[in-house]
Design an enzyme around this catalytic site. Structure first.
Site, PDB file in Angstrom:
ATOM      1  N   ARG A 173       0.854  -1.187   0.000  1.00 62.85           N
ATOM      2  CA  ARG A 173       0.000   0.000   0.000  1.00 62.85           C
ATOM      3  C   ARG A 173       0.893   1.242   0.000  1.00 62.85           C
ATOM      4  O   ARG A 173       1.919   1.277   0.680  1.00 62.85           O
ATOM      5  CB  ARG A 173      -0.904   0.028   1.230  1.00 62.85           C
ATOM      6  CG  ARG A 173      -2.155  -0.827   1.098  1.00 62.85           C
ATOM      7  CD  ARG A 173      -3.111  -0.314   0.004  1.00 62.85           C
ATOM      8  NE  ARG A 173      -4.308  -1.114  -0.123  1.00 62.85           N
ATOM      9  CZ  ARG A 173      -4.448  -2.135  -0.976  1.00 62.85           C
ATOM     10  NH1 ARG A 173      -3.455  -2.502  -1.763  1.00 62.85           N
ATOM     11  NH2 ARG A 173      -5.593  -2.787  -1.038  1.00 62.85           N
ATOM     12  N   GLU A 205      -3.264   7.595  -4.769  1.00 64.88           N
ATOM     13  CA  GLU A 205      -3.700   7.046  -6.066  1.00 64.88           C
ATOM     14  C   GLU A 205      -4.979   7.714  -6.540  1.00 64.88           C
ATOM     15  O   GLU A 205      -5.849   8.002  -5.716  1.00 64.88           O
ATOM     16  CB  GLU A 205      -3.939   5.534  -5.927  1.00 64.88           C
ATOM     17  CG  GLU A 205      -2.673   4.784  -5.651  1.00 64.88           C
ATOM     18  CD  GLU A 205      -2.881   3.280  -5.511  1.00 64.88           C
ATOM     19  OE1 GLU A 205      -3.940   2.765  -5.914  1.00 64.88           O
ATOM     20  OE2 GLU A 205      -1.970   2.632  -5.001  1.00 64.88           O
ATOM     21  N   HIS A 253      -0.961  -0.020  -9.984  1.00 64.95           N
ATOM     22  CA  HIS A 253      -1.671  -0.921  -9.057  1.00 64.95           C
ATOM     23  C   HIS A 253      -2.184  -2.187  -9.779  1.00 64.95           C
ATOM     24  O   HIS A 253      -3.379  -2.424  -9.854  1.00 64.95           O
ATOM     25  CB  HIS A 253      -2.844  -0.173  -8.391  1.00 64.95           C
ATOM     26  CG  HIS A 253      -3.283  -0.815  -7.100  1.00 64.95           C
ATOM     27  ND1 HIS A 253      -3.696  -0.099  -6.007  1.00 64.95           N
ATOM     28  CD2 HIS A 253      -3.389  -2.120  -6.734  1.00 64.95           C
ATOM     29  CE1 HIS A 253      -4.038  -0.920  -5.039  1.00 64.95           C
ATOM     30  NE2 HIS A 253      -3.855  -2.163  -5.449  1.00 64.95           N
TER      31      HIS A 253
HETATM   32  C1  8YV Z   1      -6.904  -5.265  -5.766  1.00 62.16           C
HETATM   33  C2  8YV Z   1      -5.250  -5.038  -3.859  1.00 62.16           C
HETATM   34  O1  8YV Z   1      -6.848  -5.163  -7.139  1.00 62.16           O
HETATM   35  O2  8YV Z   1      -6.337  -6.935  -2.964  1.00 62.16           O
HETATM   36  C3  8YV Z   1      -5.765  -5.880  -2.751  1.00 62.16           C
HETATM   37  O3  8YV Z   1      -5.564  -5.481  -1.602  1.00 62.16           O
HETATM   38  O4  8YV Z   1      -4.582  -4.124  -3.643  1.00 62.16           O
HETATM   39  C4  8YV Z   1      -5.504  -5.309  -5.281  1.00 62.16           C
HETATM   40  O5  8YV Z   1      -4.921  -6.525  -5.581  1.00 62.16           O
HETATM   41  C5  8YV Z   1      -7.794  -4.213  -5.208  1.00 62.16           C
HETATM   42  O6  8YV Z   1      -7.721  -4.099  -3.837  1.00 62.16           O
HETATM   43  C6  8YV Z   1      -9.211  -4.538  -5.580  1.00 62.16           C
HETATM   44  O7  8YV Z   1     -10.141  -3.892  -4.779  1.00 62.16           O
END
Ligand code: 8YV
Length: 306
Positions: free
Chosen positions: A225, A254, A272
């Site tokens: 993150r 982001e 991402h």
């Molecule tokens: C997703 C991500 O695409 O799963 C997670 O925490 O960061 C990503 O892989 C995104 O969160 C989908 O909502």
């Protein structure tokens, strides 16, 4: 996921891929029994405080930092996520980031596409070898472990691990060295890769003081993150030559990306994409659906986080 959802639920699916704003989210939570948000739907505390019909938020994704889960808990709203199914793809992308940074693949592609490539030269765009280097992993959950396995078995890397608490099941079979503090880890690694969740405790975990402890040729990799890293401090450290580059898939604000990062050749930037394969995204949908199905059948959802 859409047809599977519609088969079992009276589902309202926005006709676009964009997130919902606070007003649309409030309406959805007022009118629906369940919400399936993604990382771009900010579920702030006031949404849970307002009287609503929604009693379960089945997040599509493993990270839940966009959800005010204390407020969800206080409001009695269940929150689930989708672990496991995206682990391999996120770990694969982490290796891609490491390789891209060390082998300068972004620079090479930009040069070629711009018509600046003058042909093979013995010293053209020389990168550095990933194999055999020392990797430091911050956060030893599912994804951290999957990266450790790839680095150790696929690239013969020495793997050092730090996490806030030593995992109880960590043993010689892991083939990694657990380091007691982040401070002790940082000066020892060629590549530092972040795999911890975003929580108040990990906000800006990697800031100016930590970046200053990295070796001047070390690479910072972040597919976790964005706000685990102080982006402003990262730009300053890169400009001061305190580290050898960065490879990022996530950002503090982001989809905006610090111009100081975008300007640098020694920084790899992806939008991402960690879980961005057809296989992961389909499986994430199925897992969210499974959580909803269990919840409404009166069974404990397997991925309950709140
Ligand atoms: C997703 C991500 O695409 O799963 C997670 O925490 O960061 C990503 O892989 C995104 O969160 C989908 O909502």
């Amino acid at each position: 996921m859409e047809s599977a959802l519609r088969a079992e639920f009276d589902a309202v699916i926005p006709p676009h891929d964009d997130g919902l704003d606070a007003t649309a989210l409030a309406e959805a939570m007022r009118d629906a029994d369940a919400l399936v948000p993604t990382v771009i739907d900010r579920l702030a505390a006031p949404l849970f405080a307002a009287a609503s019909r929604c009693s379960i938020v089945a997040n599509y994704g493993v990270g839940v930092n966009h959800i005010a889960f204390d407020a969800a808990r206080a409001a009695g709203v269940v929150v689930t996520n989708t672990p496991d199914v995206l682990t391999d793809d996120t770990a694969d992308l982490t290796m891609l980031l490491m390789l891209a940074a060390l082998r300068r693949s972004g620079e090479g592609e930009r040069e070629l596409r711009a018509g600046r490539w003058a042909g093979w030269r013995p010293t053209h765009l020389l990168g550095r070898r990933l194999s055999g280097r020392t990797l430091g992993i911050v956060g030893y959950g599912r994804i951290g472990r999957a990266v450790a396995r790839r680095a150790r078995d696929g690239f013969g890397m020495r793997v050092l691990v730090w996490s806030r608490s030593r995992p109880a099941d960590l043993g010689p079979q892991d083939g990694v060295e657990f380091v007691d503090s982040l401070e002790a880890l940082l000066p020892r690694v060629d590549v530092l890769s972040l795999h911890c969740p975003a929580t108040p405790a990990t906000h800006h975990l990697i800031a100016a003081a930590q970046l200053a402890q990295l070796r001047p040729d070390a690479i910072l990799v972040n597919a976790a993150r964005g706000d685990v890293v102080d982006e402003e401090a990262l730009v300053a450290a890169l400009e001061a030559g305190q580290l050898g580059g960065a490879a990022l898939d996530v950002y503090e604000h982001e989809p905006s990306v610090h111009p100081g990062l975008r300007a640098r050749e020694d920084v790899v930037l992806l939008p991402h994409q960690g879980s961005g394969t057809v296989e992961s995204r389909v499986a994430m949908g199925a897992r969210a659906l499974e959580n909803l199905r269990d919840y409404f059948a009166g069974r404990p959802p397997r991925d309950r986080v709140v």
